[in-house]
Design an enzyme around this catalytic site. Structure first.
Site, PDB file in Angstrom:
ATOM      1  N   SER A 125     -25.880   8.095 -13.708  1.00  0.00           N
ATOM      2  CA  SER A 125     -25.138   9.364 -13.448  1.00  0.00           C
ATOM      3  C   SER A 125     -23.602   9.369 -13.635  1.00  0.00           C
ATOM      4  O   SER A 125     -22.999   8.469 -13.575  1.00  0.00           O
ATOM      5  CB  SER A 125     -25.480   9.422 -11.733  1.00  0.00           C
ATOM      6  OG  SER A 125     -24.739  10.470 -11.243  1.00  0.00           O
ATOM      7  N   TYR A 150     -24.416   5.132  -2.827  1.00  0.00           N
ATOM      8  CA  TYR A 150     -25.235   5.557  -4.345  1.00  0.00           C
ATOM      9  C   TYR A 150     -24.773   5.434  -5.519  1.00  0.00           C
ATOM     10  O   TYR A 150     -25.254   4.660  -6.378  1.00  0.00           O
ATOM     11  CB  TYR A 150     -25.672   6.932  -4.083  1.00  0.00           C
ATOM     12  CG  TYR A 150     -26.115   7.406  -5.098  1.00  0.00           C
ATOM     13  CD1 TYR A 150     -25.056   8.392  -5.757  1.00  0.00           C
ATOM     14  CD2 TYR A 150     -27.453   7.286  -5.576  1.00  0.00           C
ATOM     15  CE1 TYR A 150     -25.856   8.964  -7.114  1.00  0.00           C
ATOM     16  CE2 TYR A 150     -27.869   7.930  -6.792  1.00  0.00           C
ATOM     17  CZ  TYR A 150     -27.011   8.869  -7.408  1.00  0.00           C
ATOM     18  OH  TYR A 150     -27.286   9.428  -8.623  1.00  0.00           O
ATOM     19  N   LYS A 154     -25.563   2.688  -9.088  1.00  0.00           N
ATOM     20  CA  LYS A 154     -25.693   3.250 -10.601  1.00  0.00           C
ATOM     21  C   LYS A 154     -24.811   2.491 -11.396  1.00  0.00           C
ATOM     22  O   LYS A 154     -25.168   1.930 -12.345  1.00  0.00           O
ATOM     23  CB  LYS A 154     -25.307   4.813 -10.899  1.00  0.00           C
ATOM     24  CG  LYS A 154     -26.349   5.731 -10.068  1.00  0.00           C
ATOM     25  CD  LYS A 154     -27.873   5.525 -10.664  1.00  0.00           C
ATOM     26  CE  LYS A 154     -28.715   6.358 -10.029  1.00  0.00           C
ATOM     27  NZ  LYS A 154     -30.203   6.085 -10.449  1.00  0.00           N
TER      28      LYS A 154
HETATM   29  C1  WQD Z   1     -22.386  20.561  -6.645  1.00  0.00           C
HETATM   30  C2  WQD Z   1     -21.307  21.541  -5.920  1.00  0.00           C
HETATM   31  C3  WQD Z   1     -20.454  20.940  -3.856  1.00  0.00           C
HETATM   32  C4  WQD Z   1     -23.969  22.122  -1.789  1.00  0.00           C
HETATM   33  C5  WQD Z   1     -24.493  14.976  -6.554  1.00  0.00           C
HETATM   34  C6  WQD Z   1     -24.641  13.397  -6.911  1.00  0.00           C
HETATM   35  C7  WQD Z   1     -25.053  13.177  -8.338  1.00  0.00           C
HETATM   36  C8  WQD Z   1     -26.336  13.832  -8.596  1.00  0.00           C
HETATM   37  C9  WQD Z   1     -26.115  15.276  -8.387  1.00  0.00           C
HETATM   38  C10 WQD Z   1     -28.139  12.398  -7.962  1.00  0.00           C
HETATM   39  C11 WQD Z   1     -20.173  20.591  -5.302  1.00  0.00           C
HETATM   40  C12 WQD Z   1     -21.174  22.256  -4.064  1.00  0.00           C
HETATM   41  C13 WQD Z   1     -23.018  21.736  -2.691  1.00  0.00           C
HETATM   42  C14 WQD Z   1     -23.657  23.201  -0.693  1.00  0.00           C
HETATM   43  C15 WQD Z   1     -21.466  23.683  -1.936  1.00  0.00           C
HETATM   44  N1  WQD Z   1     -27.204  13.313  -7.647  1.00  0.00           N
HETATM   45  N2  WQD Z   1     -21.748  22.721  -2.809  1.00  0.00           N
HETATM   46  N3  WQD Z   1     -22.247  23.705  -0.937  1.00  0.00           N
HETATM   47  O1  WQD Z   1     -22.324  16.626  -5.572  1.00  0.00           O
HETATM   48  O2  WQD Z   1     -21.888  17.390  -7.906  1.00  0.00           O
HETATM   49  O3  WQD Z   1     -23.692  15.529  -7.404  1.00  0.00           O
HETATM   50  O4  WQD Z   1     -25.973  15.360  -7.015  1.00  0.00           O
HETATM   51  O5  WQD Z   1     -28.278  11.745  -9.071  1.00  0.00           O
HETATM   52  O6  WQD Z   1     -24.911  11.891  -8.368  1.00  0.00           O
HETATM   53  O7  WQD Z   1     -23.435  13.204  -6.634  1.00  0.00           O
HETATM   54  O8  WQD Z   1     -23.971  17.910  -6.517  1.00  0.00           O
HETATM   55  O9  WQD Z   1     -25.364  20.021  -5.881  1.00  0.00           O
HETATM   56  O10 WQD Z   1     -24.342  18.250  -3.967  1.00  0.00           O
HETATM   57  O11 WQD Z   1     -22.875  19.903  -5.499  1.00  0.00           O
HETATM   58  O12 WQD Z   1     -20.370  24.158  -1.942  1.00  0.00           O
HETATM   59  O13 WQD Z   1     -24.197  23.476   0.254  1.00  0.00           O
HETATM   60  O14 WQD Z   1     -21.611  22.217  -4.862  1.00  0.00           O
HETATM   61  O15 WQD Z   1     -19.337  20.565  -3.141  1.00  0.00           O
HETATM   62  O16 WQD Z   1     -18.862  21.049  -5.676  1.00  0.00           O
HETATM   63  P1  WQD Z   1     -22.828  16.812  -6.936  1.00  0.00           P
HETATM   64  P2  WQD Z   1     -24.026  19.039  -5.410  1.00  0.00           P
END
Ligand code: WQD
Length: 346
Positions: A125, A150, A154
């Site tokens: 990741s 997590y 990785k």
């Molecule tokens: C994306 C953006 C949030 C939800 C994570 C893991 C990564 C991978 C993918 C597993 C961010 C914003 C999110 C919400 C929001 N996981 N957001 N409101 O955090 O980039 O990555 O998931 O493999 O390893 O770290 O993905 O989709 O959670 O967030 O504003 O209800 O959307 O703050 O900026 P992230 P995400």
């Protein structure tokens, strides 16, 4: 050649099984159904007309792993997806993550290192980069100390694989995913988050279908053009195809090192508000959302430099953000269409 796909009924795993079968590989799936549904097997078969072999095994059980490899001695490649992946949960329950994400990897490698030839694709990741200092992020960007257990699993996983490859027949490709979204165009398979979605796009589609009241945007005070955080959202089918190319690269002995690393993204960054705007355009409906405080552990921006994947792996993302969002929306409509409309929850 038979390929083992661990976590093959999960979101990325199931899409990769489809692409492997499309390329003529025989696939056996191991999944403990802790974060997936057995119905996904039928979904895969509906797409490819081939039902993969399936074993309901928990890879934390070392003896089960040993027994599997005794029974299936013709496995020539492994794509390892099976892992826990919720950042927040890993902070609250680190040992669940170290046991599930590390022990299982060790047991798999203990079996593979005994083989003449072992090709291993690891689901890593972009989290390993933490907040990279330069955008777009290349594979040479430093791995920074993990911001969650997590992310640490990785990083540790990559190190374990590298150490084992040095002294065994194991050849590996580490694929560092950016943000996988969307669903197969057939809408036979897609993302099935359990409970309240942690990730942005499933929360958006569940809000749009009426399952959630509104999306909370985690912070609009970041140093970005519109103040919201930037990510590289990649269609899950594009991501799945990268796994097949990585495996074929190892089978064809094109790898120049025992362990190769590739960033798998589109190379394009999109902010949360840009994703919302794109979704509203694709669905011709407004998305209820409000700005709230930042989420602990989020990075400001992360999007991939895809040069290496494009030129060395010969892979390039094909789908746009809008196409990925459209597929996610069609999948949500299909999944919810099966169920009575649930009362709004948040
Ligand atoms: C994306 C953006 C949030 C939800 C994570 C893991 C990564 C991978 C993918 C597993 C961010 C914003 C999110 C919400 C929001 N996981 N957001 N409101 O955090 O980039 O990555 O998931 O493999 O390893 O770290 O993905 O989709 O959670 O967030 O504003 O209800 O959307 O703050 O900026 P992230 P995400």
């Amino acid at each position: 050649m038979k390929i083992l796909v661990t976590g093959g009924l999960g979101f990325i795993g199931s899409h990769t099984v489809v692409e492997l079968q499309n390329e003529g590989f025989d696939v056996v799936v191991i999944d403990n159904l802790s974060n997936s549904s057995i119905e996904v097997l039928q979904g895969i078969e509906n797409i490819t007309a081939k039902k993969p072999e399936f074993e309901n095994i928990d890879l934390r059980d070392k003896k089960s792993v040993q027994d599997f490899f005794k029974k299936c001695s013709d496995i020539s490649g492994v794509i390892h997806f099976a892992a826990s992946k919720a950042v927040g949960e890993s902070v609250e329950n680190p040992l669940l993550y170290y046991e599930n994400n590390i022990n299982t990897l060790v047991y798999l490698l203990q079996e593979l290192q005994q083989k003449e030839e072992a090709h291993f694709i690891f689901s890593s990741s972009c989290t390993v980069y933490g907040q990279a200092s330069a955008m777009p992020i290349t594979e040479n960007a430093p791995v920074q100390s993990a911001m969650s257990p997590y992310g640490n699993t990785k990083q540790i996983g990559e190190e374990i694989i590298t150490d084992v490859a040095k002294v065994s027949s194991v050849n590996a490709v580490l694929l560092r995913y950016f943000n996988p979204i969307g669903a197969h165009p057939s809408v036979e398979i897609g993302e099935l988050p359990l409970g309240v979605p942690q990730n942005l796009v499933p929360f958006i589609t569940q809000t749009a279908i009426g399952l959630r009241k509104e999306l909370s945007v985690f912070g609009d005070d970041y140093p970005t053009p519109d103040g919201t955080a930037i990510r590289d959202y990649i269609h899950v089918v594009d991501l799945a195809k990268a796994h097949v190319l990585a495996l074929q690269r190892l089978f064809e002995k094109k790898n120049t090192e025992k362990v190769e690393t590739f960033n798998v993204g589109t190379g394009k960054g999109s902010s949360v508000l840009e994703v919302i705007t794109a979704f509203e355009k694709v669905t011709s409906q407004k998305l209820a959302h409000k700005i709230v405080g930042r989420r602990e552990g989020d990075v400001v921006e992360a999007y991939a430099d895809t040069q290496k994947a494009n030129t060395v792996l010969g892979w390039k993302a094909q789908s746009s953000l809008e196409e990925a969002l459209e597929s996610a929306w069609r999948w949500e409509q299909k999944v919810r269409g099966k169920m009575a409309v649930c009362p709004k929850q948040n």
